[in-house]
Write a protein that holds these residues in place. Structure first.
Motif, PDB file in Angstrom:
ATOM      1  N   PRO A  17      -3.991  -6.373   0.528  1.00  0.00           N
ATOM      2  CA  PRO A  17      -3.623  -7.549   1.331  1.00  0.00           C
ATOM      3  C   PRO A  17      -2.326  -8.232   0.939  1.00  0.00           C
ATOM      4  CG  PRO A  17      -5.391  -8.084  -0.200  1.00  0.00           C
ATOM      5  CD  PRO A  17      -5.208  -6.603  -0.272  1.00  0.00           C
ATOM      6  N   LYS A  29      -7.535  -1.272   1.167  1.00  0.00           N
ATOM      7  CA  LYS A  29      -6.886  -2.520   1.567  1.00  0.00           C
ATOM      8  C   LYS A  29      -6.003  -3.058   0.444  1.00  0.00           C
ATOM      9  CE  LYS A  29      -9.205  -2.417   5.408  1.00  0.00           C
ATOM     10  NZ  LYS A  29      -8.511  -2.037   6.680  1.00  0.00           N
ATOM     11  N   LYS A  80       0.843  -1.194   0.000  1.00  0.00           N
ATOM     12  CA  LYS A  80       0.000   0.000   0.000  1.00  0.00           C
ATOM     13  C   LYS A  80       0.880   1.246   0.000  1.00  0.00           C
ATOM     14  CE  LYS A  80      -3.542   2.269   2.865  1.00  0.00           C
ATOM     15  NZ  LYS A  80      -4.376   2.108   4.075  1.00  0.00           N
TER      16      LYS A  80
END
Length: 320
Positions: free
Chosen positions: A136, A134, A107
């Protein structure tokens, strides 16, 4: 008397710095002796943060991007600092968050409230969102296509000699020959296409995203190497067939192990991660990519050319 004391203090330090060799693979790293007299080379990532680098290997792309942003923000580079808006929206130039091993954090937010997900090459692969976005996993970029357009030459191109020259050139960027899947030449467009595929059979510490980043910088005249490194792509090109082969354009395409996640309705003309249409199919669990050069068509590859993007920003500034 006080000036003499300062002189006596500074002279030993200056001499000690000269005793440390220049970092061959990173001209922006500063090599200094520690308390035990052992030289170590540090790359500035922020005003109060430095990263120790190995000068026998290429410095990871994430750290180099972060150093470039540090230099731009502090007017330490030769380029003009882009506007704040351009720094926010230009996917090629942002201040990345790096892991301790030099990998990109999945991110990225560029120090703002706008965030997005990237691949292992640091290229945005999703729409932008807020701080709650998000990411992941760090999706792996396993295939790199480097496209080099050479300047016109006055004789017929010997493709066998060309392929050998490209392989030798890539060796200077520490690319294992096992990663070179294909070298093609498009005569009409003067394009040399090199496919690099990160496969598990090759045991190499070289990160292909970093190698492609270094090569792209050299083609654009912004080398990351110091003058002590014998790089292949000099300002006048590479040695080829008794002369020189110079380049006028460089593009790097990134193909991930998973589809990028862009919403087509949210794409705008100003977006830097360009979506190109190609065909993606799954056969027996293997990803088969049909790359149809400029005119063909049907899935997702995206392009990033950092130097070219910044040059465009500068042109816009000059006209405003």
């Amino acid at each position: 008397m006080r000036a003499l004391v300062w002189l006596l203090v500074l002279v030993p330090v200056a001499l000690a710095e000269e005793d440390c060799p220049v970092c061959a693979t990173n001209q922006f790293a500063k090599c200094l002796p520690d308390d035990e007299g052992v030289c170590s080379c540090l790359l500035k990532l922020a005003s109060n943060t430095s990263q120790k680098v190995n000068c026998s290997a290429l410095t990871r792309k994430c750290w180099m991007m972060k150093n470039e942003m540090y230099r731009l923000k502090n007017n330490l580079g030769t380029r003009r600092k882009p506007t704040e808006h351009a720094m926010l929206d230009n996917d090629g130039i942002y201040d990345p968050d790096c892991e301790s091993d030099g990998n990109f954090h999945p991110k990225q937010c560029n120090g703002t409230d706008t965030c997005w997900c990237v691949n292992t090459a640091g290229v945005r692969r999703t729409d932008k969102g807020d701080q709650d976005k998000k990411c992941p996993e760090l999706v792996k970029t396993f295939w790199f296509q480097i496209q080099l357009r050479h300047k016109p030459i006055d004789k017929e191109m010997d493709e066998d000699k060309l392929k050998k020259a490209i392989q030798e050139t890539l060796a200077a960027y520490q690319v294992d020959p096992g990663y070179i899947d294909k070298v093609e030449y498009l005569k009409e467009d003067r394009f040399i296409l090199v496919d690099l595929i990160q496969n598990k059979t090759v045991q190499s510490e070289t990160d292909l995203a970093t190698a492609a980043y270094y090569l792209e910088k050299d083609v654009k005249g912004n080398t990351l190497f110091s003058n002590t490194y014998n790089r292949s792509i000099q300002d006048d090109g590479i040695s080829f067939d008794g002369g020189k082969l110079s380049f006028e354009e460089a593009y790097v395409y990134y193909i991930d192990s998973k589809h990028p996640e862009f919403s087509m309705k949210r794409l705008t003309p100003g977006i830097i991660a360009v979506i190109v249409v190609v065909c993606l199919a799954l056969i027996a669990g293997l990803v088969v990519l049909c790359l149809a050069r400029r005119k063909a068509a049907k899935a997702h590859i995206y392009q990033k050319a950092e130097g070219r993007e910044l040059d465009e920003i500068q042109k816009q500034q000059l006209t405003t």
